[in-house]
Motif scaffolding. Structure first.
Motif, PDB file in Angstrom:
ATOM      1  N   ARG A  14      68.079  17.511  55.927  1.00 49.73           N
ATOM      2  CA  ARG A  14      68.515  16.972  57.216  1.00 49.73           C
ATOM      3  C   ARG A  14      67.833  17.761  58.344  1.00 49.73           C
ATOM      4  NH1 ARG A  14      73.376  17.919  54.836  1.00 49.73           N
ATOM      5  NH2 ARG A  14      74.068  19.255  56.522  1.00 49.73           N
ATOM      6  N   PRO A  15      66.513  17.641  58.463  1.00 49.16           N
ATOM      7  CA  PRO A  15      65.794  18.495  59.409  1.00 49.16           C
ATOM      8  C   PRO A  15      66.152  18.250  60.872  1.00 49.16           C
ATOM      9  CG  PRO A  15      64.326  16.844  58.492  1.00 49.16           C
ATOM     10  CD  PRO A  15      65.609  16.750  57.734  1.00 49.16           C
ATOM     11  N   LEU A  16      66.442  17.019  61.246  1.00 47.02           N
ATOM     12  CA  LEU A  16      66.725  16.749  62.650  1.00 47.02           C
ATOM     13  C   LEU A  16      67.999  17.449  63.111  1.00 47.02           C
ATOM     14  CD1 LEU A  16      65.912  15.390  65.256  1.00 47.02           C
ATOM     15  CD2 LEU A  16      67.141  13.341  64.501  1.00 47.02           C
ATOM     16  N   SER A  17      69.042  17.395  62.315  1.00 42.74           N
ATOM     17  CA  SER A  17      70.305  18.057  62.691  1.00 42.74           C
ATOM     18  C   SER A  17      70.095  19.553  62.882  1.00 42.74           C
ATOM     19  CB  SER A  17      71.367  17.831  61.611  1.00 42.74           C
ATOM     20  OG  SER A  17      71.612  16.465  61.440  1.00 42.74           O
ATOM     21  N   PHE A  18      69.465  20.190  61.915  1.00 42.77           N
ATOM     22  CA  PHE A  18      69.220  21.630  62.018  1.00 42.77           C
ATOM     23  C   PHE A  18      68.171  21.936  63.085  1.00 42.77           C
ATOM     24  CE2 PHE A  18      71.343  21.383  57.963  1.00 42.77           C
ATOM     25  CZ  PHE A  18      72.117  22.533  57.951  1.00 42.77           C
ATOM     26  N   GLY A  19      67.226  21.027  63.266  1.00 44.97           N
ATOM     27  CA  GLY A  19      66.203  21.201  64.296  1.00 44.97           C
ATOM     28  C   GLY A  19      66.795  21.189  65.692  1.00 44.97           C
ATOM     29  N   LEU A  20      67.754  20.320  65.936  1.00 44.08           N
ATOM     30  CA  LEU A  20      68.398  20.278  67.249  1.00 44.08           C
ATOM     31  C   LEU A  20      69.183  21.555  67.520  1.00 44.08           C
ATOM     32  CD1 LEU A  20      69.521  16.541  67.357  1.00 44.08           C
ATOM     33  CD2 LEU A  20      67.634  17.617  68.613  1.00 44.08           C
ATOM     34  N   ILE A  21      69.813  22.092  66.490  1.00 44.87           N
ATOM     35  CA  ILE A  21      70.501  23.385  66.644  1.00 44.87           C
ATOM     36  C   ILE A  21      69.481  24.477  66.967  1.00 44.87           C
ATOM     37  CG2 ILE A  21      71.821  25.175  65.428  1.00 44.87           C
ATOM     38  CD1 ILE A  21      73.123  22.810  63.839  1.00 44.87           C
ATOM     39  N   GLY A  22      68.352  24.481  66.248  1.00 44.25           N
ATOM     40  CA  GLY A  22      67.288  25.444  66.521  1.00 44.25           C
ATOM     41  C   GLY A  22      66.722  25.292  67.926  1.00 44.25           C
ATOM     42  N   LEU A  23      66.596  24.053  68.386  1.00 41.99           N
ATOM     43  CA  LEU A  23      66.103  23.796  69.740  1.00 41.99           C
ATOM     44  C   LEU A  23      67.050  24.395  70.776  1.00 41.99           C
ATOM     45  CD1 LEU A  23      64.136  22.446  71.704  1.00 41.99           C
ATOM     46  CD2 LEU A  23      65.439  20.318  71.407  1.00 41.99           C
ATOM     47  N   LEU A  24      68.336  24.224  70.585  1.00 40.29           N
ATOM     48  CA  LEU A  24      69.316  24.812  71.501  1.00 40.29           C
ATOM     49  C   LEU A  24      69.241  26.340  71.497  1.00 40.29           C
ATOM     50  CD1 LEU A  24      72.425  22.526  70.877  1.00 40.29           C
ATOM     51  CD2 LEU A  24      70.963  22.591  72.902  1.00 40.29           C
ATOM     52  N   LEU A  25      69.075  26.930  70.304  1.00 38.78           N
ATOM     53  CA  LEU A  25      68.961  28.392  70.210  1.00 38.78           C
ATOM     54  C   LEU A  25      67.692  28.893  70.893  1.00 38.78           C
ATOM     55  CD1 LEU A  25      70.184  28.974  66.542  1.00 38.78           C
ATOM     56  CD2 LEU A  25      71.412  29.495  68.673  1.00 38.78           C
ATOM     57  N   ALA A  26      66.584  28.199  70.693  1.00 39.92           N
ATOM     58  CA  ALA A  26      65.324  28.596  71.329  1.00 39.92           C
ATOM     59  C   ALA A  26      65.430  28.501  72.841  1.00 39.92           C
ATOM     60  CB  ALA A  26      64.175  27.724  70.812  1.00 39.92           C
ATOM     61  N   ALA A  27      66.030  27.427  73.336  1.00 40.28           N
ATOM     62  CA  ALA A  27      66.200  27.258  74.779  1.00 40.28           C
ATOM     63  C   ALA A  27      67.103  28.346  75.348  1.00 40.28           C
ATOM     64  CB  ALA A  27      66.765  25.869  75.077  1.00 40.28           C
ATOM     65  N   ALA A  28      68.195  28.633  74.669  1.00 41.75           N
ATOM     66  CA  ALA A  28      69.117  29.682  75.147  1.00 41.75           C
ATOM     67  C   ALA A  28      68.435  31.038  75.164  1.00 41.75           C
ATOM     68  CB  ALA A  28      70.356  29.720  74.257  1.00 41.75           C
ATOM     69  N   ALA A  29      67.694  31.359  74.115  1.00 48.84           N
ATOM     70  CA  ALA A  29      66.990  32.652  74.066  1.00 48.84           C
ATOM     71  C   ALA A  29      65.955  32.752  75.181  1.00 48.84           C
ATOM     72  CB  ALA A  29      66.342  32.844  72.703  1.00 48.84           C
ATOM     73  N   LEU A  51      61.710  19.977  64.359  1.00 46.29           N
ATOM     74  CA  LEU A  51      62.424  18.701  64.259  1.00 46.29           C
ATOM     75  C   LEU A  51      62.114  17.933  62.977  1.00 46.29           C
ATOM     76  CD1 LEU A  51      62.120  17.471  67.947  1.00 46.29           C
ATOM     77  CD2 LEU A  51      64.072  18.602  66.846  1.00 46.29           C
ATOM     78  N   ALA A  52      60.885  18.074  62.458  1.00 47.42           N
ATOM     79  CA  ALA A  52      60.498  17.332  61.250  1.00 47.42           C
ATOM     80  C   ALA A  52      60.850  18.087  59.973  1.00 47.42           C
ATOM     81  CB  ALA A  52      59.000  17.039  61.275  1.00 47.42           C
ATOM     82  N   GLY A  53      60.992  19.384  60.065  1.00 47.60           N
ATOM     83  CA  GLY A  53      61.272  20.189  58.880  1.00 47.60           C
ATOM     84  C   GLY A  53      59.991  20.638  58.208  1.00 47.60           C
ATOM     85  N   SER A  54      60.154  21.313  57.097  1.00 48.81           N
ATOM     86  CA  SER A  54      59.017  21.921  56.408  1.00 48.81           C
ATOM     87  C   SER A  54      58.278  20.958  55.501  1.00 48.81           C
ATOM     88  CB  SER A  54      59.498  23.115  55.573  1.00 48.81           C
ATOM     89  OG  SER A  54      60.449  22.673  54.612  1.00 48.81           O
ATOM     90  N   ILE A  74      64.738  28.476  61.595  1.00 47.13           N
ATOM     91  CA  ILE A  74      64.822  29.769  62.280  1.00 47.13           C
ATOM     92  C   ILE A  74      63.433  30.212  62.735  1.00 47.13           C
ATOM     93  CG2 ILE A  74      65.369  32.222  61.976  1.00 47.13           C
ATOM     94  CD1 ILE A  74      67.595  31.263  60.017  1.00 47.13           C
ATOM     95  N   GLY A  75      62.458  30.123  61.832  1.00 50.66           N
ATOM     96  CA  GLY A  75      61.100  30.534  62.179  1.00 50.66           C
ATOM     97  C   GLY A  75      60.504  29.690  63.289  1.00 50.66           C
ATOM     98  N   ALA A  76      60.665  28.380  63.194  1.00 45.69           N
ATOM     99  CA  ALA A  76      60.101  27.486  64.218  1.00 45.69           C
ATOM    100  C   ALA A  76      60.810  27.675  65.553  1.00 45.69           C
ATOM    101  CB  ALA A  76      60.194  26.035  63.747  1.00 45.69           C
ATOM    102  N   ALA A  77      62.121  27.919  65.532  1.00 40.53           N
ATOM    103  CA  ALA A  77      62.855  28.162  66.778  1.00 40.53           C
ATOM    104  C   ALA A  77      62.377  29.457  67.437  1.00 40.53           C
ATOM    105  CB  ALA A  77      64.358  28.220  66.510  1.00 40.53           C
ATOM    106  N   SER A  90      55.325  23.930  67.242  1.00 37.41           N
ATOM    107  CA  SER A  90      56.588  24.566  66.821  1.00 37.41           C
ATOM    108  C   SER A  90      57.735  23.568  66.882  1.00 37.41           C
ATOM    109  CB  SER A  90      56.903  25.764  67.727  1.00 37.41           C
ATOM    110  OG  SER A  90      55.895  26.739  67.645  1.00 37.41           O
ATOM    111  N   LEU A  91      57.792  22.783  67.951  1.00 32.89           N
ATOM    112  CA  LEU A  91      58.845  21.783  68.088  1.00 32.89           C
ATOM    113  C   LEU A  91      58.729  20.703  67.013  1.00 32.89           C
ATOM    114  CD1 LEU A  91      61.271  20.727  69.678  1.00 32.89           C
ATOM    115  CD2 LEU A  91      59.652  19.526  71.176  1.00 32.89           C
TER     116      LEU A  91
END
Length: 180
Positions: free
Chosen positions: A156-171, A139-142, A95-98, A134-135
């Motif tokens: 599973r940082p990549l799975s959650f990272g891709l979701i965060g990437l989509l949220l960041a792009a949409a925002a 994608l790598a996680g904490s 969430i923070g990185a996104a 930030s990216l």
């Protein structure tokens, strides 16, 4: 012969390799979190010689944002401050990185016409570097040196990272469409 790096098929990386990755992620998180958190304090409260909300709203107007600049100033400052703190301590890292990536993507977008290199307030090289950091964290996680250590998104940082990437792009798209 013993290798320091594990092959993709041989299982998890040895502790020495994993420890280096975790330490590197900690350094990246600390630098990114402190930098973005300080920008948030500048934009929200005028700390460190920053403009505060009113000055930042005027600066956003100078960058071509035409509506809701005060609201956008608050959203940006809070995203920088809260996102920076979350990344710094490694808590809810996706969430923070996104949040940080979304802010940086918008800045790169509005500064893109000014060229790559920083000169007289133009150029986006610094913001692109912050976006890449930030990216990377997204994608790598904490890493294991974080408060997120036993969470699904750390495992599973990549799975959650891709979701965060989509949220960041949409925002980012929403802000550009509604406020420019």
């Amino acid at each position: 012969m013993i290798s320091d790096v594990a092959d993709a098929d041989s299982g998890p990386a040895p502790a020495e390799t994993r420890g280096g990755i975790d330490l590197g992620l900690l350094v990246l998180r600390v630098v990114l979190g402190v930098t973005m958190g300080a920008h948030g304090l500048q934009h929200l409260f005028g700390a460190f010689g920053g403009p505060g909300i009113g000055g930042f709203a005027r600066a956003l107007g100078d960058f071509g944002y035409t509506s809701q600049t005060t609201l956008l100033s608050w959203i940006t400052g809070i995203s920088e401050l809260v996102g920076g703190v979350l990344v710094l301590v490694g808590l809810f890292t996706p969430i923070g990185a996104a949040a940080l990536l979304g802010v940086c993507a918008n800045i790169v977008y509005v500064k893109f016409g000014g060229g790559f290199f920083q000169k007289q307030g133009q150029g986006f090289e610094f913001e692109l570097l912050l976006a890449a950091a930030s990216l990377t964290v997204l994608l790598a996680g904490s890493g294991r040196i974080a408060l997120d250590v036993n969470t699904p998104w750390r495992k599973r940082p990549l799975s959650f990272g891709l979701i965060g990437l989509l949220l960041a792009a949409a925002a980012s798209v929403v802000v550009i469409v509604l406020c420019r």
